[in-house]
Design a protein around this motif. Structure first.
Motif, PDB file in Angstrom:
ATOM      1  N   PHE B   4       0.829  -1.199   0.000  1.00  0.00           N
ATOM      2  CA  PHE B   4       0.000   0.000   0.000  1.00  0.00           C
ATOM      3  C   PHE B   4       0.868   1.256   0.000  1.00  0.00           C
ATOM      4  N   VAL B   5       0.349   2.286  -0.663  1.00  0.00           N
ATOM      5  CA  VAL B   5       1.086   3.552  -0.696  1.00  0.00           C
ATOM      6  C   VAL B   5       0.191   4.660  -0.149  1.00  0.00           C
ATOM      7  N   ARG B   6       0.843   5.679   0.384  1.00  0.00           N
ATOM      8  CA  ARG B   6       0.115   6.847   0.866  1.00  0.00           C
ATOM      9  C   ARG B   6       0.087   7.903  -0.227  1.00  0.00           C
ATOM     10  N   PHE B   7      -1.050   8.525  -0.388  1.00  0.00           N
ATOM     11  CA  PHE B   7      -1.124   9.666  -1.310  1.00  0.00           C
ATOM     12  C   PHE B   7      -2.192  10.616  -0.782  1.00  0.00           C
ATOM     13  N   THR B   8      -2.225  11.837  -1.284  1.00  0.00           N
ATOM     14  CA  THR B   8      -3.263  12.751  -0.803  1.00  0.00           C
ATOM     15  C   THR B   8      -4.290  12.991  -1.899  1.00  0.00           C
ATOM     16  N   LEU B   9      -5.526  13.045  -1.446  1.00  0.00           N
ATOM     17  CA  LEU B   9      -6.655  13.235  -2.340  1.00  0.00           C
ATOM     18  C   LEU B   9      -7.398  14.466  -1.824  1.00  0.00           C
ATOM     19  N   CYS B  14      -4.672   9.421   2.013  1.00  0.00           N
ATOM     20  CA  CYS B  14      -5.384   8.185   1.664  1.00  0.00           C
ATOM     21  C   CYS B  14      -4.394   7.065   1.426  1.00  0.00           C
ATOM     22  N   LEU B  15      -4.938   5.840   1.479  1.00  0.00           N
ATOM     23  CA  LEU B  15      -4.126   4.653   1.189  1.00  0.00           C
ATOM     24  C   LEU B  15      -4.704   3.971  -0.045  1.00  0.00           C
ATOM     25  N   ALA B  16      -3.806   3.438  -0.881  1.00  0.00           N
ATOM     26  CA  ALA B  16      -4.272   2.634  -2.016  1.00  0.00           C
ATOM     27  C   ALA B  16      -3.207   1.623  -2.342  1.00  0.00           C
ATOM     28  N   GLU B  17      -3.612   0.563  -3.032  1.00  0.00           N
ATOM     29  CA  GLU B  17      -2.618  -0.406  -3.503  1.00  0.00           C
ATOM     30  C   GLU B  17      -1.720   0.301  -4.497  1.00  0.00           C
ATOM     31  N   GLU B  18      -0.444   0.006  -4.426  1.00  0.00           N
ATOM     32  CA  GLU B  18       0.484   0.638  -5.355  1.00  0.00           C
ATOM     33  C   GLU B  18       0.111   0.247  -6.786  1.00  0.00           C
ATOM     34  N   GLY B  19       0.062   1.228  -7.656  1.00  0.00           N
ATOM     35  CA  GLY B  19      -0.249   0.941  -9.054  1.00  0.00           C
ATOM     36  C   GLY B  19      -1.731   0.855  -9.350  1.00  0.00           C
ATOM     37  N   ALA B  20      -2.584   1.100  -8.339  1.00  0.00           N
ATOM     38  CA  ALA B  20      -4.026   1.055  -8.578  1.00  0.00           C
ATOM     39  C   ALA B  20      -4.418   2.209  -9.505  1.00  0.00           C
ATOM     40  N   GLN B  21      -5.497   1.978 -10.273  1.00  0.00           N
ATOM     41  CA  GLN B  21      -5.978   3.051 -11.136  1.00  0.00           C
ATOM     42  C   GLN B  21      -6.530   4.180 -10.257  1.00  0.00           C
ATOM     43  N   LEU B  22      -6.171   5.393 -10.573  1.00  0.00           N
ATOM     44  CA  LEU B  22      -6.548   6.516  -9.712  1.00  0.00           C
ATOM     45  C   LEU B  22      -8.064   6.658  -9.556  1.00  0.00           C
ATOM     46  N   THR B  52     -10.100  14.319 -15.948  1.00  0.00           N
ATOM     47  CA  THR B  52      -8.884  15.104 -15.702  1.00  0.00           C
ATOM     48  C   THR B  52      -8.830  15.623 -14.260  1.00  0.00           C
ATOM     49  N   VAL B  53      -7.704  15.345 -13.605  1.00  0.00           N
ATOM     50  CA  VAL B  53      -7.454  15.829 -12.244  1.00  0.00           C
ATOM     51  C   VAL B  53      -6.059  16.450 -12.229  1.00  0.00           C
ATOM     52  N   LEU B  54      -5.722  17.098 -11.140  1.00  0.00           N
ATOM     53  CA  LEU B  54      -4.364  17.627 -11.014  1.00  0.00           C
ATOM     54  C   LEU B  54      -3.527  16.647 -10.206  1.00  0.00           C
ATOM     55  N   VAL B  55      -2.451  16.155 -10.807  1.00  0.00           N
ATOM     56  CA  VAL B  55      -1.518  15.276 -10.101  1.00  0.00           C
ATOM     57  C   VAL B  55      -0.230  16.072  -9.917  1.00  0.00           C
ATOM     58  N   ASN B  56       0.100  16.330  -8.665  1.00  0.00           N
ATOM     59  CA  ASN B  56       1.239  17.202  -8.348  1.00  0.00           C
ATOM     60  C   ASN B  56       1.177  18.508  -9.141  1.00  0.00           C
ATOM     61  N   GLY B  57      -0.055  19.015  -9.299  1.00  0.00           N
ATOM     62  CA  GLY B  57      -0.249  20.305  -9.963  1.00  0.00           C
ATOM     63  C   GLY B  57      -0.415  20.241 -11.468  1.00  0.00           C
ATOM     64  N   MET B  58      -0.195  19.065 -12.064  1.00  0.00           N
ATOM     65  CA  MET B  58      -0.311  18.955 -13.521  1.00  0.00           C
ATOM     66  C   MET B  58      -1.584  18.198 -13.900  1.00  0.00           C
ATOM     67  N   PRO B  59      -2.275  18.617 -14.978  1.00  0.00           N
ATOM     68  CA  PRO B  59      -3.476  17.881 -15.389  1.00  0.00           C
ATOM     69  C   PRO B  59      -3.141  16.479 -15.917  1.00  0.00           C
ATOM     70  N   HIS B  60      -3.842  15.485 -15.399  1.00  0.00           N
ATOM     71  CA  HIS B  60      -3.672  14.100 -15.841  1.00  0.00           C
ATOM     72  C   HIS B  60      -5.055  13.477 -15.953  1.00  0.00           C
ATOM     73  N   THR B  61      -5.220  12.523 -16.880  1.00  0.00           N
ATOM     74  CA  THR B  61      -6.474  11.765 -16.891  1.00  0.00           C
ATOM     75  C   THR B  61      -6.381  10.685 -15.815  1.00  0.00           C
ATOM     76  N   VAL B  73      -3.071  14.541  -5.267  1.00  0.00           N
ATOM     77  CA  VAL B  73      -4.123  14.603  -6.292  1.00  0.00           C
ATOM     78  C   VAL B  73      -5.199  15.606  -5.883  1.00  0.00           C
ATOM     79  N   VAL B  74      -5.555  16.475  -6.794  1.00  0.00           N
ATOM     80  CA  VAL B  74      -6.667  17.389  -6.571  1.00  0.00           C
ATOM     81  C   VAL B  74      -7.740  17.061  -7.603  1.00  0.00           C
ATOM     82  N   THR B  75      -8.916  16.685  -7.110  1.00  0.00           N
ATOM     83  CA  THR B  75      -9.966  16.263  -8.054  1.00  0.00           C
ATOM     84  C   THR B  75     -10.971  17.372  -8.331  1.00  0.00           C
ATOM     85  N   ARG B  76     -11.039  18.341  -7.433  1.00  0.00           N
ATOM     86  CA  ARG B  76     -12.066  19.372  -7.629  1.00  0.00           C
ATOM     87  C   ARG B  76     -11.515  20.757  -7.433  1.00  0.00           C
TER      88      ARG B  76
END
Lengths: 189, 231
Positions: B4-9, B14-22, B52-61, B73-76
């Motif tokens: 599992f990896v930590r990331f921010t939403l 948040c926690l998710a399996e590494e490599g999980a689809q965002l 499209t969301v912002l991943v580390n400030g950059m737009p990504h699908t 990750v910023v979704t809104r």
């Protein structure tokens, strides 16, 4: 009623262009709120009171249907001239609706199908005439959504828009409050 | 065991399996990211851009992005929401979407997103393209007027020999998605239903089906799309 309260009432005009009058039926579907409505507004040019021409300036114009002929364009232009706020009511006013299904077919093919070659024409049209009397409005090359002809201020989606949405919109326009577009009333069908 | 990896939403850890689809990971964490061309179970394509969301400030699908450690990750944001609304508006203006006469109305993902973003009228001119309705297939109808070219049917539907039954034709703005007459010849009713269900709009229909759920009880009649993830 005192002249003052009569003056305070907002004046509403309505029309059905290339529509089916379903949106007007939906307006009538506000049921007992019709009594509240006539306290709030005065109807001017509208099929509801059968006033045919504008004789005064209106606050709110409700437009059902898009423009499929030159008479629709004329009426819509008159509405824009005489109504402070113009609302496109329903799918046809917003995008042409079902009449706009002909937009992908050349006009000549449509008329040929309707008056000459269509299966239901049979021998109903022995003279093989496509009506072109000057008294008949001239059909346009395609059906135009209202906002492609004049500036429209607001849009109420639905086929028809629900009575609650029309009511909420009228109350918001009359009271000057922002319209909360409730999910329950916001539908395209 | 998966790591599992930590990331921010949206600022929340948040926690998710590494490599999980965002998109899926966000859903697990109760955050709805709108999608159209994405469909769980089939490879993502990143075609419609609505996720499209912002991943580390950059737009990504979000459908083609995998979760990695420390990703922010910023979704809104107002900009992202306005962009998503524009995607829906473009799709409505680009095809011939007549909701009142569509069998899929009430169960349509495109329409549901338009409801979610309160699209009253597209800010783009309607194109009214001339498109066909193909009804030659014994079990399916393909209405090109409603197709948004998301390719979900191409990616997700295979016959019992593993062959695709939908395929591209033409290119650019003329692209159409066709039913292959050979590979779709003997498809079962179940597969025809799957094809209809995988389509987010009403472009693929089963013959003889439609309008079987009353208005008021359809998928998106009462609650907006995404309310199951983020009420």
């Amino acid at each position: 009623m005192s002249p003052k309260s009569a003056k305070a009432k907002k004046i509403v005009a309505t029309t059905s262009l290339a529509g089916c009058f379903g949106c007007h039926m939906s307006l009538l579907d506000i049921d007992e709120r019709l009594f509240d409505l006539i306290e709030l507004v005065e109807f001017h040019k509208s099929p509801i009171d059968d006033i045919k021409t504008f004789t005064k300036e209106c606050d709110i114009g409700l437009v059902e249907g898009g423009c499929c002929n030159d008479e629709n364009v004329h009426v819509l232009t008159e509405f824009r001239k005489h109504c402070r706020v113009l609302v496109a009511v329903g799918e046809c006013a917003i995008m042409g609706g079902l009449p706009a299904m002909r937009n992908t077919i050349p006009l000549k093919e449509c008329l040929d199908e309707a008056y000459l070659g269509g299966a239901t024409v049979a021998d109903c049209n022995p003279g093989r005439v496509i009506p072109c009397d000057p008294d008949i409005p001239k059909i346009l090359n395609r059906v135009y959504p209202c906002h492609e002809v004049v500036k429209m201020d607001y849009f109420l989606p639905g086929c028809p828009p629900s009575a609650d949405l029309i009511w909420d919109a009228l109350v918001a326009l009359v009271s000057g409050k922002e319209l909360a577009l409730e999910y329950r009333t916001f539908k395209f069908d | 065991m998966a790591s599992f990896v930590r990331f921010t939403l949206d600022g929340r850890e948040c926690l998710a399996e590494e490599g999980a689809q965002l998109v899926a990971a966000a859903k697990e964490c109760g955050v709805f990211i709108p999608t159209l061309c994405n469909c769980p179970g089939i490879p993502p394509k990143g075609a419609c851009r609505i996720c499209t969301v912002l991943v580390n400030g950059m737009p990504h699908t979000a459908c083609t992005t995998r979760v990695v450690e420390d990703m922010a990750v910023v979704t809104r944001t107002p900009e992202l929401e306005a962009f998503r609304k524009s995607v829906v508006e473009i799709l409505f203006a680009e095809g011939n979407h007549l909701c009142p006469s569509c069998e899929r109305s009430g169960n349509c993902e495109l329409q549901a997103l338009a409801y979610r973003y309160r699209v009253t009228v597209p800010h783009f001119p309607y194109l009214f393209p001339k498109r066909d309705v193909e009804a030659w297939h014994p079990k399916l109808v393909k209405d090109h007027n409603r197709c948004i070219q998301c390719k979900r049917c191409i990616r997700g539907i295979r016959n019992d020999k593993g062959q695709a039954i939908f395929a591209f034709g033409k290119r650019g703005d003329k692209v159409v998605i066709n039913i292959d007459p050979e590979t779709s010849k003997d498809i079962s009713d179940e597969l025809a239903q799957q094809a209809m269900d995988i389509c987010p709009v009403g472009a693929i229909l089963r013959k003889g089906k439609g309008f079987d759920t009353p208005i008021g009880r359809r998928t998106y009649d009462r609650a907006p799309i995404g309310s199951e993830a983020a009420p």
